[in-house]
Design a protein around this motif. Structure first.
Motif, mmCIF file in Angstrom:
data_model
loop_
_atom_site.group_PDB
_atom_site.id
_atom_site.type_symbol
_atom_site.label_atom_id
_atom_site.label_comp_id
_atom_site.label_asym_id
_atom_site.label_seq_id
_atom_site.Cartn_x
_atom_site.Cartn_y
_atom_site.Cartn_z
ATOM 1 N N ALA A 76 -8.045 1.272 7.847
ATOM 2 C CA ALA A 76 -9.187 0.878 8.700
ATOM 3 C C ALA A 76 -8.980 -0.501 9.308
ATOM 4 O O ALA A 76 -9.370 -0.744 10.461
ATOM 5 N N TYR A 77 -8.355 -1.421 8.549
ATOM 6 C CA TYR A 77 -8.183 -2.793 9.027
ATOM 7 C C TYR A 77 -6.716 -3.159 9.242
ATOM 8 O O TYR A 77 -6.389 -4.322 9.396
ATOM 9 N N ASN A 78 -5.845 -2.116 9.226
ATOM 10 C CA ASN A 78 -4.423 -2.305 9.529
ATOM 11 C C ASN A 78 -3.800 -3.375 8.622
ATOM 12 O O ASN A 78 -3.098 -4.278 9.072
ATOM 13 N N LEU A 79 -4.058 -3.258 7.321
ATOM 14 C CA LEU A 79 -3.585 -4.261 6.364
ATOM 15 C C LEU A 79 -2.108 -4.071 6.050
ATOM 16 O O LEU A 79 -1.626 -2.936 5.932
ATOM 17 N N GLU A 80 -1.397 -5.177 5.898
ATOM 18 C CA GLU A 80 0.018 -5.148 5.543
ATOM 19 C C GLU A 80 0.269 -5.740 4.154
ATOM 20 O O GLU A 80 1.152 -5.284 3.437
ATOM 21 N N THR A 81 -0.498 -6.769 3.789
ATOM 22 C CA THR A 81 -0.281 -7.449 2.506
ATOM 23 C C THR A 81 -1.624 -7.694 1.826
ATOM 24 O O THR A 81 -2.624 -7.995 2.492
ATOM 25 N N TYR A 82 -1.616 -7.559 0.518
ATOM 26 C CA TYR A 82 -2.805 -7.790 -0.305
ATOM 27 C C TYR A 82 -2.406 -8.680 -1.478
ATOM 28 O O TYR A 82 -1.375 -8.457 -2.118
ATOM 29 N N ILE A 83 -3.202 -9.706 -1.721
ATOM 30 C CA ILE A 83 -2.996 -10.560 -2.898
ATOM 31 C C ILE A 83 -4.312 -10.610 -3.660
ATOM 32 O O ILE A 83 -5.333 -11.056 -3.124
ATOM 33 N N GLY A 84 -4.297 -10.145 -4.896
ATOM 34 C CA GLY A 84 -5.517 -10.112 -5.697
ATOM 35 C C GLY A 84 -5.307 -10.757 -7.046
ATOM 36 O O GLY A 84 -4.258 -10.592 -7.673
ATOM 37 N N CYS A 85 -6.304 -11.500 -7.497
ATOM 38 C CA CYS A 85 -6.236 -12.183 -8.793
ATOM 39 C C CYS A 85 -7.441 -11.766 -9.632
ATOM 40 O O CYS A 85 -8.584 -11.899 -9.178
ATOM 41 N N PRO A 86 -7.216 -11.261 -10.836
ATOM 42 C CA PRO A 86 -8.341 -10.851 -11.684
ATOM 43 C C PRO A 86 -9.261 -12.029 -12.006
ATOM 44 O O PRO A 86 -8.812 -13.157 -12.182
ATOM 45 N N THR A 142 -3.142 -8.915 7.806
ATOM 46 C CA THR A 142 -2.769 -7.849 8.742
ATOM 47 C C THR A 142 -1.313 -7.955 9.171
ATOM 48 O O THR A 142 -0.870 -7.199 10.021
ATOM 49 N N SER A 143 -0.583 -8.889 8.569
ATOM 50 C CA SER A 143 0.854 -9.027 8.820
ATOM 51 C C SER A 143 1.540 -9.304 7.495
ATOM 52 O O SER A 143 0.894 -9.731 6.533
ATOM 53 N N PRO A 144 2.841 -9.067 7.401
ATOM 54 C CA PRO A 144 3.546 -9.349 6.135
ATOM 55 C C PRO A 144 3.382 -10.802 5.735
ATOM 56 O O PRO A 144 3.358 -11.698 6.567
ATOM 57 N N LYS A 145 3.285 -11.017 4.433
ATOM 58 C CA LYS A 145 2.999 -12.353 3.935
ATOM 59 C C LYS A 145 3.827 -12.660 2.697
ATOM 60 O O LYS A 145 3.893 -11.844 1.773
ATOM 61 N N LYS A 146 4.473 -13.834 2.700
ATOM 62 C CA LYS A 146 5.163 -14.347 1.521
ATOM 63 C C LYS A 146 4.430 -15.610 1.078
ATOM 64 O O LYS A 146 4.538 -16.648 1.722
#
Length: 803
Positions: free
Chosen positions: A363-373, A389-393
């Motif tokens: 839906a939002y054209n996501l490329e990278t996700y970073i999640g912290c509990p 929405t773009s690759p991320k390092k």
């Protein structure tokens, strides 16, 4: 330094230099080639020198690894240069060996760049540099031996034919690898912007040079010249990136992690310093800081509860974001299942299983996700996440900062729960304490009784009550030191004491009862800094004599239509506490006549004005009571005292508890009542009936009519809702009072009364009230503003209706 201002100079100089190099290449290609390769070797060796001499200061081994690699690239470049056809240092080799050395150097350089980038990401100083140097040395020696001694290195250039397939495909392969490296380099956050820019330029120029080197057939041809020009620019960019910055701005190379970490710490500290009492605002700040710190497109705090995913807080979120969804298959659910405290990075989302299980990915054209509990008391309750929405390092420092923010978010949620628990307890305590106050007062002929209180946000230290005992009204007002749970507990003790005394019935005098309270208080062993202020009154209903005793300085006033409010004499005494023994209490008695009232209240009503605004709090209360006593009922009067105090303080909640209790000895009069429908045509008819009743009074009825007409027409025209409007009138030998009451929600009468109105202007707002003020001696409203009371002093005692 801003280099843009030098562009008008740099471009012409670069053009002239390019033309000079081209002419040099045409006149003596070997000289041109040797100069270019010499420049490359100089830069490569300089990179090694900078890296070697700063190895103990660097935060990781990536720069030293790069330096060692470029040292051996310089060695292979040297052999490429001295074996070049026409140099004749090593004669009769032909054009293939220098091309082979070129390919060996390019493979080594590409490997070095890629490996250094990996080391930069891992930020490790535990690599064996001796083994690395030996490996580079072995590769370099192997290349020299297989090219010059045992010529088994793949052929790269055939005379009369040109480049071999091995050479061409190797160049394409290296271009591909360098392209990936360039992309990865652009994702590195820990590199300074200028350093990243120069390194990117170096790689881009190297890629273009390699492409030129895939098409030449003559080592002296124009394609070979073009490749060397871009090769020259590539090493110039490397010089600017490593050598120049290593000498001028070493911190950008050596301490990039510290600088990034310091920037992150500043951002996180600013976030924490912005915290206030509002938990939602604090969590919003954490989420926003996380998004900005990682340069995300969106940041969220998602909570998982009973199989559902709830988006609680957002930063830069799309407008059509779904706030509640089933948790199964979502990225956040995956992070929760992984557990721990560290952020989890998920890349290439469009080609992952989450593209099918998490609707937000597509839906939002996501490329990278970073999640912290986010953990609260050891339990994962949600996820602090960023979306790209773009690759991320992400840099390690940024991920560490995100982990810190996630822990702070957990603490904030825990604090929110704790305060909610405390607040729930306080609300229960507040409710239980309110049960100590009387729900109603005894119905005593000729006596009106009213009381009200306003607590702070905590439970109260103020308390009042009233009892009817053997034709005697016993009433008390108590103010415990401070406010809160401790003060509320002491009010429970006071309430229990008086309830027990009322049951025993030994009520000889208020002074004696107050002394017994003091004795019981000291038996409780309360801390010395706790004390009581008490007003205790006994009103005999037969004689209307009020006998009272006081501890402290509870305010007590006697109200009368004929004079200004009067303080009760001897209404101050010593505090009840664990120190004073024996105490000296104030005590006296007065006569409460018909038409008079007693008002007692705690210091929360007037003390804020004495302290905060250097104003006479007594005068403020006295002026208020003078303006409204006799116009409003006792209940309405007390409501006005509390409401006007909060209004004047400009607060919804007082800083201290407020309590007011009143006893009014009513005059014996009958109240006349009329009703009017909400029709303007009926106003004159109703007022005619009113004036007919008032015709016996020695008063200007035209003024009465004008005031009553404006009050009644205002209610008819402006009241919201339905129902009849009620008009009441009563009079004594001293005054006439007319009130108009409707069932509407009222209005802000304080604001209207304070405004100056020009009766001759076209302005309608406020004119009616201004006419009423001019027509009546006194005008006031109830708290809500849906009742107006108007009073007139009577010139004689012809009021035959009063009994």
């Amino acid at each position: 330094m801003n280099s843009k201002k030098y562009i008008p100079i740099i471009i012409p100089v670069a053009g002239v230099l390019l033309v000079a190099l081209y002419i040099m290449a045409r006149l003596d290609f070997l000289l041109f080639h040797s100069l270019v390769e010499g420049w490359a070797m100089l830069v490569a060796v300089s990179i090694f020198i900078v890296a070697w001499n700063t190895r103990d200061l660097a935060e990781d081994d990536s720069l030293l690894f790069l330096g060692i690699g470029y040292l051996f690239v310089a060695v292979l470049t040297f052999f490429h240069t001295i074996t070049y056809d026409g140099i004749n240092i090593l004669p009769n080799l032909g054009p293939d060996p220098p091309t082979q050395f070129w390919m060996a150097a390019r493979y080594l350089e590409t490997f070095t760049l890629v490996a250094a980038t990996i080391m930069l990401a891992k930020q490790n100083k535990n690599y064996s540099l001796k083994k690395i140097a030996l490996a580079y040395g072995f590769y370099t020696a192997l290349a020299i031996v297989t090219i010059l001694v045992y010529p088994i290195f793949p052929t790269c250039f055939e005379e009369g034919v040109g480049l071999t397939s091995f050479k061409i495909y190797s160049e394409y392969f290296l271009v591909f690898i360098l392209g990936i490296f360039l992309y990865q380099l652009r994702q590195q956050e820990q590199l300074e912007a200028e350093l990243k820019r120069y390194l990117s330029l170096a790689i881009l120029m190297s890629i273009i040079a390699e492409l030129f080197f895939t098409v030449y057939t003559d080592i002296y041809g124009i394609s070979n010249f073009g490749g060397h020009i871009f090769y020259l620019i590539s090493f110039y960019a490397l010089y600017k990136a490593i050598v120049s910055k290593g000498l001028q701005k070493p911190h950008s190379l050596l301490y990039r992690n510290i600088e990034q970490a310091e920037a992150n710490v500043r951002m996180v500290n600013n976030c924490f310093l912005s915290f206030g009492a509002d938990h939602k605002s604090n969590i919003d700040s954490i989420v926003a800081t996380t998004g900005k710190l990682l340069k995300a497109d969106t940041a969220l705090y998602n909570e998982l509860k009973r199989g559902k995913l709830y988006i609680r807080n957002t930063w830069n979120a799309p407008p059509n974001l779904i706030k509640v969804d089933t948790a199964a298959g979502h990225l956040c659910e995956y992070v929760v299942k992984q557990g721990g405290y560290e952020p989890i990075v998920i890349e290439d989302l469009q080609n992952s299983r989450f593209a099918e299980t998490d609707p937000s990915v597509k839906a939002y054209n996501l490329e990278t996700y970073i999640g912290c509990p986010v953990q609260v008391e050891g339990e994962i309750v949600g996820v602090l996440c960023t979306l790209f929405t773009s690759p991320k390092k992400a840099a390690t420092q940024s991920l560490e900062a995100m982990s810190t923010l996630a822990k702070a978010l957990g603490i904030e949620i825990e604090r929110k729960r704790f305060q909610a628990h405390i607040q729930e307890g306080l609300e229960k305590a507040k409710y239980l304490q309110s049960s100590l106050f009387p729900k109603s007062f005894p119905d005593i002929p000729g006596i009106e009784i009213a009381g009200d209180y306003q607590q702070t946000e905590e439970v109260s230290g103020d308390y009042y009550n009233l009892y009817l005992q053997d034709n005697k009204v016993v009433f008390l007002m108590v103010d415990v030191t401070g406010h809160g749970l401790d003060a509320a507990l002491i009010t429970v003790f006071v309430s229990s004491f008086f309830r027990r005394e009322m049951e025993l019935g030994e009520l000889n005098s208020p002074l004696e009862l107050l002394q017994r309270l003091h004795t019981d208080f000291q038996k409780q062993n309360f801390p010395d800094d706790y004390s009581l202020e008490v007003f205790l009154g006994f009103l005999c209903l037969e004689t209307m004599e009020l006998e009272y005793a006081t501890a402290g300085a509870i305010r007590a006033l006697q109200l009368s239509m004929s004079k200004f409010p009067q303080k009760l004499p001897d209404s101050h005494g010593m505090l009840i506490n664990g120190v004073a023994n024996p105490p000296v209490f104030g005590t006296n008695s007065i006569q409460l006549n018909s038409g008079e009232a007693i008002i007692v209240y705690t210091d929360g009503v007037d003390e804020p004005f004495m302290v905060a605004e250097s104003e006479d709090g007594d005068q403020r209360i006295n002026e208020l009571l003078t303006s409204i006593f006799g116009l409003l009922s006792l209940e309405e009067l007390i409501e006005r005292i509390l409401n006007d105090t909060l209004r004047d303080l400009d607060k919804d909640m007082p800083a201290d508890d407020m309590a007011v209790l009143g006893i009014y000895s009513r005059l014996d009069f009958e109240v006349k009542k009329w009703t009017c429908q909400q029709e303007i045509e009926l106003v004159d008819q109703v007022l005619g009936n009113v004036l007919e009743e008032l015709s016996c009074l020695d008063i200007d009825l035209d003024m009465v009519y004008m005031a009553a007409y404006e009050a009644l027409t205002n209610s008819v025209e402006h009241v919201d809702g339905e129902g009849e409007i009620e008009i009441q009138a009563y009079w004594t030998d001293k005054q006439l009072v007319i009130s108009v009451f409707d069932a509407g929600s009222g209005f802000n009468w304080q604001k209207v009364l304070s405004e100056e109105v020009d009766l001759l202007s076209a302005q309608e707002r406020g004119r009616g009230i201004e006419l009423i003020k001019l027509s009546a001696d006194r005008v006031t409203f109830n708290k809500e503003g849906n009742k107006i009371a108007m009073g007139w002093e009577l010139a004689s005692t012809q009021a035959t209706f009063a009994k």
